[in-house]
Design a protein around this motif. Sequence first.
Motif, short mmCIF file in Angstrom:
data_model
loop_
_atom_site.label_atom_id
_atom_site.label_comp_id
_atom_site.label_asym_id
_atom_site.label_seq_id
_atom_site.Cartn_x
_atom_site.Cartn_y
_atom_site.Cartn_z
N ARG A 32 7.98 -3.93 5.28
CA ARG A 32 8.61 -3.96 6.60
C ARG A 32 8.89 -2.54 7.10
N GLY A 33 8.30 -1.53 6.47
CA GLY A 33 8.31 -0.20 7.10
C GLY A 33 9.15 0.85 6.41
N VAL A 34 9.77 0.51 5.28
CA VAL A 34 10.53 1.53 4.55
C VAL A 34 9.54 2.41 3.78
N ILE A 35 9.71 3.71 3.89
CA ILE A 35 8.84 4.65 3.17
C ILE A 35 9.35 4.77 1.74
N LEU A 36 8.46 4.72 0.77
CA LEU A 36 8.87 4.83 -0.62
C LEU A 36 8.55 6.21 -1.17
#
Lengths: 587, 76
Positions: A281-285
Amino acid sequence: MDFPELFSLAKKFKKTEREYAETAELTPRKIAVLGSSGTQLLTELLRLFLYKEGISPDIYEGEYQSTYSEAMDDGSPLYAFRPDFLILLPHHTDIKVFPPLLCGRPEADEWVRNETEFFTALWEKLAAKLPKTKILEANFAVPPERELGNLEGSAHYGKSVLLQKLNLAMADRLPSAVTLIDVEYLAQNVGKGRWFSNKDYFLSKLGCAPDCLPALAAAFVSPIRFYSGRIRKCLALDLDNTLWGGVVGDDGASGIQLSPNHPVGEAYRAFQRYVKALAARGVILAVCSKNDLDTAREPFLTNPDMILKAEDIACFVANWEDKAGNLKQIAETLNIGVDSLVFFDDNPAERAIVRQFLPQVHVVNVPEDPADYAAALSAENPFDWPELTAEDLKRGLSYAAASRQREISRKFVDYDSYLRNLDMRGESGRLQKPDAERFAQLINKSNQFNLRTIRYTDAEILELISSPDAYPITVKLRDRFADYGLISCIILRKSHDTAFIDTWVMSCRVLKRGVENFAWGAVVAAAREMGCSRINGEYLPTKKNAMVACFLPELGFAATQSDENGTNYTLDLANARVKETFIMVDS
Amino acid sequence: MDIKAKLQEVFRDVFDDGDIELRDNMTAADIEDWDSLAHIQLIVAAEKAFGVKFFTAEVSRLKNVGDFIALIENKL
């Protein structure tokens, strides 16, 4: 911290508030609170939490139970206050009349419709009077007392069913100016027996137990933070005993505990699955680990029980340096602010160091049992974005692709051949309706590449689309690695024969690609299309947008006036030159 | 620690004032910050400190610190 401790802290803080507000770098926001229950304690906590997030709130509290009268009175102090955010907090006791038991289904539906219309009319009135205000509307926490027992959850005339239907109907009819705060979820999450305290309602008109007020306040802080451009975007993860059991340096890539047939392995895999869903859903890891780089990477490449793969990680940092320094490097590499980072590490000492040296990072209180990791991260809710766009879904991917590009970029000696090799395709044009939400989002989120830092609501952007004197320009980009979608927004406003650059923002994901020159071509074309012979621009400095301080002169603009508030520029359209880029025009 | 001393700690925490000395006839008029919000906080903090729950009627008839101490004594 529990309620008495937090409230003591709020009280202590209030004594030094003015001093603090003057010394720290804070974003001022005006917040109005209108509630059907007592809101003073909630307001005290809101103030404390907002300061912690770098926002200095000016709070207006309506009279108890005055929501409707304040909204309907054109001369009310609420309208004079002009809040950036308006918190509306209804309570189930607002509803005086329910349809009779055993009434027909149409009568029950009619009731839901009427109650919903009360809210839609209220929102419409508020949005018309306060077009720049974000409305944060709480839904109803359904009380635990049931006259009908179990039947109340199924009969169409049962109060529980009716209130739940009302919650859903409100969610269905939300205008873009309104964000729904799911208070019913908060109540369910702690348990209705704990959430509701009738004693405190009867004594002090509190809508929920004092112990639950921190969770309620936090739910309102998230959207305020988001819409103030302070958004958590990246989850930086430790590895050993965080993503897997054991120490990869000692146990080896295949010896770490990740077995689907072992309860502890299952716990780590469940956490990885939750993290992967966040990435989707768009969280950068990012990875931030004390390890040798090759050792740390190996499980991602060779262990078949790993759910997270090397390509899910946008920035992989493993070394023996301190983690605060490494987190800064992660932010720099990804071109995001340190305050966009969320840090998850099982080691309390590492968490303490990061809290001390980088207080702007959200450090998750990681529980001891890995089975509780996902629930703990979800409860702190750092990625509580009030909206989701198609670009969000692509973001994790495009950041991960960008990190691959950085590896490629090292192989190319000269930057031009690197850019050529990216095979970039750009598209620009007048804003169309489907992109309006993303257009507003990008304008409101961009702090660095932002000439004037003027914020817009969705409704104002929609108006621009049909305005003959405004030209909203979108720029989109894709390359061989990723489709970045809409990454730059410009608004031109026409006055006589002059086009004024009201807004120019660009996502920092695509810096140093020539996108700004590509966009400049679109600006020149749009100004000609509007029949202008001159373009005026302005740079308004903020703490964050120094990177565009010289942007307009670099394009050929000449300064006409300058003081500490900003600099005005002008350019004769006949003299406008557009630099070549490596971006091909996409058709 | 006796009840009065423990309650005094609660008061000092709530009002962030280490000089507060409880007297039985002390009322909200004696402590500047003792408003309705602080009162809620006092009740919750005392409930936690002594591990008791006060009833609605008990809270609503509290008149002074002496009442408060007597109430806690009754609950323990």
